[in-house]
Design a protein around this motif. Sequence first.
Motif, PDB file in Angstrom:
ATOM      1  N   SER A 196     -59.414  14.667 -29.643  1.00 37.51           N
ATOM      2  CA  SER A 196     -59.400  15.536 -30.814  1.00 37.51           C
ATOM      3  C   SER A 196     -58.480  16.724 -30.563  1.00 37.51           C
ATOM      4  O   SER A 196     -58.020  16.947 -29.429  1.00 37.51           O
ATOM      5  CB  SER A 196     -60.818  16.043 -31.102  1.00 37.51           C
ATOM      6  OG  SER A 196     -61.251  16.912 -30.058  1.00 37.51           O
ATOM      7  N   VAL A 197     -58.234  17.504 -31.601  1.00 36.14           N
ATOM      8  CA  VAL A 197     -57.406  18.697 -31.438  1.00 36.14           C
ATOM      9  C   VAL A 197     -58.045  19.653 -30.435  1.00 36.14           C
ATOM     10  O   VAL A 197     -57.362  20.207 -29.564  1.00 36.14           O
ATOM     11  CB  VAL A 197     -57.205  19.400 -32.793  1.00 36.14           C
ATOM     12  CG1 VAL A 197     -56.576  20.782 -32.600  1.00 36.14           C
ATOM     13  CG2 VAL A 197     -56.318  18.549 -33.697  1.00 36.14           C
ATOM     14  N   LYS A 198     -59.360  19.841 -30.525  1.00 40.18           N
ATOM     15  CA  LYS A 198     -60.041  20.741 -29.593  1.00 40.18           C
ATOM     16  C   LYS A 198     -59.962  20.227 -28.161  1.00 40.18           C
ATOM     17  O   LYS A 198     -59.659  20.986 -27.230  1.00 40.18           O
ATOM     18  CB  LYS A 198     -61.503  20.928 -29.985  1.00 40.18           C
ATOM     19  CG  LYS A 198     -62.243  21.907 -29.069  1.00 40.18           C
ATOM     20  CD  LYS A 198     -63.690  22.063 -29.441  1.00 40.18           C
ATOM     21  CE  LYS A 198     -64.379  23.120 -28.583  1.00 40.18           C
ATOM     22  NZ  LYS A 198     -64.207  22.906 -27.131  1.00 40.18           N
ATOM     23  N   ALA A 199     -60.232  18.933 -27.977  1.00 36.61           N
ATOM     24  CA  ALA A 199     -60.181  18.365 -26.627  1.00 36.61           C
ATOM     25  C   ALA A 199     -58.768  18.438 -26.069  1.00 36.61           C
ATOM     26  O   ALA A 199     -58.576  18.700 -24.871  1.00 36.61           O
ATOM     27  CB  ALA A 199     -60.675  16.925 -26.643  1.00 36.61           C
ATOM     28  N   THR A 200     -57.770  18.220 -26.925  1.00 40.99           N
ATOM     29  CA  THR A 200     -56.375  18.320 -26.488  1.00 40.99           C
ATOM     30  C   THR A 200     -56.051  19.742 -26.063  1.00 40.99           C
ATOM     31  O   THR A 200     -55.446  19.975 -25.005  1.00 40.99           O
ATOM     32  CB  THR A 200     -55.430  17.892 -27.623  1.00 40.99           C
ATOM     33  OG1 THR A 200     -55.713  16.542 -28.008  1.00 40.99           O
ATOM     34  CG2 THR A 200     -53.980  18.002 -27.192  1.00 40.99           C
ATOM     35  N   THR A 201     -56.440  20.700 -26.891  1.00 43.57           N
ATOM     36  CA  THR A 201     -56.194  22.112 -26.575  1.00 43.57           C
ATOM     37  C   THR A 201     -56.868  22.503 -25.269  1.00 43.57           C
ATOM     38  O   THR A 201     -56.269  23.191 -24.418  1.00 43.57           O
ATOM     39  CB  THR A 201     -56.712  23.001 -27.721  1.00 43.57           C
ATOM     40  OG1 THR A 201     -56.045  22.643 -28.942  1.00 43.57           O
ATOM     41  CG2 THR A 201     -56.462  24.471 -27.424  1.00 43.57           C
ATOM     42  N   ASP A 202     -58.096  22.053 -25.087  1.00 49.58           N
ATOM     43  CA  ASP A 202     -58.832  22.380 -23.854  1.00 49.58           C
ATOM     44  C   ASP A 202     -58.181  21.727 -22.631  1.00 49.58           C
ATOM     45  O   ASP A 202     -58.104  22.337 -21.557  1.00 49.58           O
ATOM     46  CB  ASP A 202     -60.287  21.929 -23.975  1.00 49.58           C
ATOM     47  CG  ASP A 202     -61.078  22.756 -24.981  1.00 49.58           C
ATOM     48  OD1 ASP A 202     -60.597  23.830 -25.370  1.00 49.58           O
ATOM     49  OD2 ASP A 202     -62.179  22.306 -25.376  1.00 49.58           O
ATOM     50  N   ALA A 203     -57.726  20.480 -22.792  1.00 50.19           N
ATOM     51  CA  ALA A 203     -57.083  19.784 -21.669  1.00 50.19           C
ATOM     52  C   ALA A 203     -55.808  20.498 -21.240  1.00 50.19           C
ATOM     53  O   ALA A 203     -55.531  20.646 -20.041  1.00 50.19           O
ATOM     54  CB  ALA A 203     -56.776  18.340 -22.053  1.00 50.19           C
ATOM     55  N   VAL A 204     -55.021  20.943 -22.213  1.00 53.33           N
ATOM     56  CA  VAL A 204     -53.796  21.684 -21.897  1.00 53.33           C
ATOM     57  C   VAL A 204     -54.137  22.991 -21.194  1.00 53.33           C
ATOM     58  O   VAL A 204     -53.485  23.371 -20.212  1.00 53.33           O
ATOM     59  CB  VAL A 204     -52.981  21.949 -23.176  1.00 53.33           C
ATOM     60  CG1 VAL A 204     -51.834  22.923 -22.896  1.00 53.33           C
ATOM     61  CG2 VAL A 204     -52.439  20.644 -23.753  1.00 53.33           C
ATOM     62  N   ALA A 205     -55.175  23.673 -21.669  1.00 54.93           N
ATOM     63  CA  ALA A 205     -55.576  24.943 -21.045  1.00 54.93           C
ATOM     64  C   ALA A 205     -55.995  24.732 -19.592  1.00 54.93           C
ATOM     65  O   ALA A 205     -55.616  25.501 -18.703  1.00 54.93           O
ATOM     66  CB  ALA A 205     -56.718  25.572 -21.843  1.00 54.93           C
ATOM     67  N   VAL A 206     -56.761  23.678 -19.338  1.00 56.87           N
ATOM     68  CA  VAL A 206     -57.217  23.387 -17.978  1.00 56.87           C
ATOM     69  C   VAL A 206     -56.022  23.103 -17.058  1.00 56.87           C
ATOM     70  O   VAL A 206     -55.958  23.597 -15.924  1.00 56.87           O
ATOM     71  CB  VAL A 206     -58.188  22.190 -17.981  1.00 56.87           C
ATOM     72  CG1 VAL A 206     -58.431  21.682 -16.560  1.00 56.87           C
ATOM     73  CG2 VAL A 206     -59.510  22.585 -18.620  1.00 56.87           C
ATOM     74  N   SER A 207     -55.063  22.314 -17.562  1.00 58.42           N
ATOM     75  CA  SER A 207     -53.905  21.975 -16.729  1.00 58.42           C
ATOM     76  C   SER A 207     -53.060  23.205 -16.430  1.00 58.42           C
ATOM     77  O   SER A 207     -52.539  23.354 -15.317  1.00 58.42           O
ATOM     78  CB  SER A 207     -53.054  20.897 -17.418  1.00 58.42           C
ATOM     79  OG  SER A 207     -52.431  21.396 -18.590  1.00 58.42           O
ATOM     80  N   ARG A 208     -52.949  24.104 -17.395  1.00 66.30           N
ATOM     81  CA  ARG A 208     -52.125  25.300 -17.185  1.00 66.30           C
ATOM     82  C   ARG A 208     -52.813  26.309 -16.263  1.00 66.30           C
ATOM     83  O   ARG A 208     -52.165  26.914 -15.396  1.00 66.30           O
ATOM     84  CB  ARG A 208     -51.809  25.935 -18.542  1.00 66.30           C
ATOM     85  CG  ARG A 208     -50.840  25.114 -19.381  1.00 66.30           C
ATOM     86  CD  ARG A 208     -50.508  25.803 -20.690  1.00 66.30           C
ATOM     87  NE  ARG A 208     -49.471  25.064 -21.427  1.00 66.30           N
ATOM     88  CZ  ARG A 208     -48.987  25.430 -22.617  1.00 66.30           C
ATOM     89  NH1 ARG A 208     -49.459  26.527 -23.209  1.00 66.30           N
ATOM     90  NH2 ARG A 208     -48.046  24.715 -23.205  1.00 66.30           N
ATOM     91  N   ILE A 209     -54.118  26.497 -16.439  1.00 69.07           N
ATOM     92  CA  ILE A 209     -54.855  27.449 -15.599  1.00 69.07           C
ATOM     93  C   ILE A 209     -54.773  27.058 -14.127  1.00 69.07           C
ATOM     94  O   ILE A 209     -54.652  27.911 -13.235  1.00 69.07           O
ATOM     95  CB  ILE A 209     -56.325  27.528 -16.063  1.00 69.07           C
ATOM     96  CG1 ILE A 209     -56.411  28.237 -17.414  1.00 69.07           C
ATOM     97  CG2 ILE A 209     -57.183  28.250 -15.024  1.00 69.07           C
ATOM     98  CD1 ILE A 209     -57.794  28.195 -18.037  1.00 69.07           C
ATOM     99  N   ASN A 210     -54.809  25.752 -13.867  1.00 69.16           N
ATOM    100  CA  ASN A 210     -54.803  25.258 -12.491  1.00 69.16           C
ATOM    101  C   ASN A 210     -53.414  24.895 -11.976  1.00 69.16           C
ATOM    102  O   ASN A 210     -53.278  24.418 -10.853  1.00 69.16           O
ATOM    103  CB  ASN A 210     -55.717  24.042 -12.372  1.00 69.16           C
ATOM    104  CG  ASN A 210     -57.179  24.377 -12.563  1.00 69.16           C
ATOM    105  OD1 ASN A 210     -57.841  24.855 -11.644  1.00 69.16           O
ATOM    106  ND2 ASN A 210     -57.694  24.132 -13.776  1.00 69.16           N
ATOM    107  N   SER A 211     -52.383  25.118 -12.818  1.00 63.59           N
ATOM    108  CA  SER A 211     -51.002  24.757 -12.462  1.00 63.59           C
ATOM    109  C   SER A 211     -50.899  23.271 -12.104  1.00 63.59           C
ATOM    110  O   SER A 211     -50.207  22.883 -11.161  1.00 63.59           O
ATOM    111  CB  SER A 211     -50.496  25.627 -11.292  1.00 63.59           C
ATOM    112  OG  SER A 211     -50.483  26.989 -11.652  1.00 63.59           O
ATOM    113  N   TRP A 212     -51.592  22.443 -12.880  1.00 65.25           N
ATOM    114  CA  TRP A 212     -51.551  21.000 -12.684  1.00 65.25           C
ATOM    115  C   TRP A 212     -50.436  20.388 -13.522  1.00 65.25           C
ATOM    116  O   TRP A 212     -49.803  21.059 -14.331  1.00 65.25           O
ATOM    117  CB  TRP A 212     -52.897  20.383 -13.073  1.00 65.25           C
ATOM    118  CG  TRP A 212     -53.992  20.658 -12.086  1.00 65.25           C
ATOM    119  CD1 TRP A 212     -53.854  20.997 -10.774  1.00 65.25           C
ATOM    120  CD2 TRP A 212     -55.407  20.621 -12.344  1.00 65.25           C
ATOM    121  NE1 TRP A 212     -55.079  21.172 -10.184  1.00 65.25           N
ATOM    122  CE2 TRP A 212     -56.058  20.945 -11.119  1.00 65.25           C
ATOM    123  CE3 TRP A 212     -56.186  20.343 -13.459  1.00 65.25           C
ATOM    124  CZ2 TRP A 212     -57.439  20.995 -11.015  1.00 65.25           C
ATOM    125  CZ3 TRP A 212     -57.570  20.390 -13.355  1.00 65.25           C
ATOM    126  CH2 TRP A 212     -58.187  20.708 -12.138  1.00 65.25           C
TER     127      TRP A 212
END
Length: 232
Positions: free
Chosen positions: A70-86
Amino acid sequence: MWPGPYGDGGSRKYIISSCDQSLKRMGLQYFDIFYSHRFDPDTPLDETVGALDTLVKQGKALYVGVSNYSVKATTDAVAVSRINSWSPITIHQPRYNMLDRGIEKDLMTTATKFGMGIIPYCPLASGILTEKYLRGNIPAHSRAAQKWGSDWIAQNMTAERHLALQSMSELAKARGQTLPQLALAWTLRHPEVTSALIGASSVEQIKENVGALQNLDFTASEIKAIDRLVPA
């Protein structure tokens, strides 16, 4: 992928193990892109996204993406990857075609915001946007005949839709295309869409689908006509 609690979902064990099995079956050393196919509400998102990052670091995938998020899950996944520099989530793979236009509401905007490409699956709506069901019979070699049956056709090919597809087939002919070529070109017209997944069962179908690239431009009147026949 296998029976048991880790045979599906978004756990680290499942994602890494399933990638290893897929590589072995396909005889490859790495995938160009590996997806988290579905959002798993029972697994922390940082575990899922972290597992995708591990696959890149291990050299098993060049890029990673998500599918059916979903849009929310996508947004959250991007946030997680950016916060952790993944490794970044570079691609989203949603269902999208002329008859299923839900991603136009907000997912396309979200993808653009995060610099993600979109690679839709089912761009021909499981064969409905080809011309094989317009003749009133179900071809013996089709998935509808071999798997889904006449009830599926009755549900998905109503009289109203049949007339709309006939009109779109005529529009395609005026453009020098077949109906599936028109449908693929229509999907590819969006700047957010980087490619489209086709499910061909023969070389002839691949050649026909690739023929869509010969005419990717639409006039304003053509878009208006399509929107009238298959509104969002």
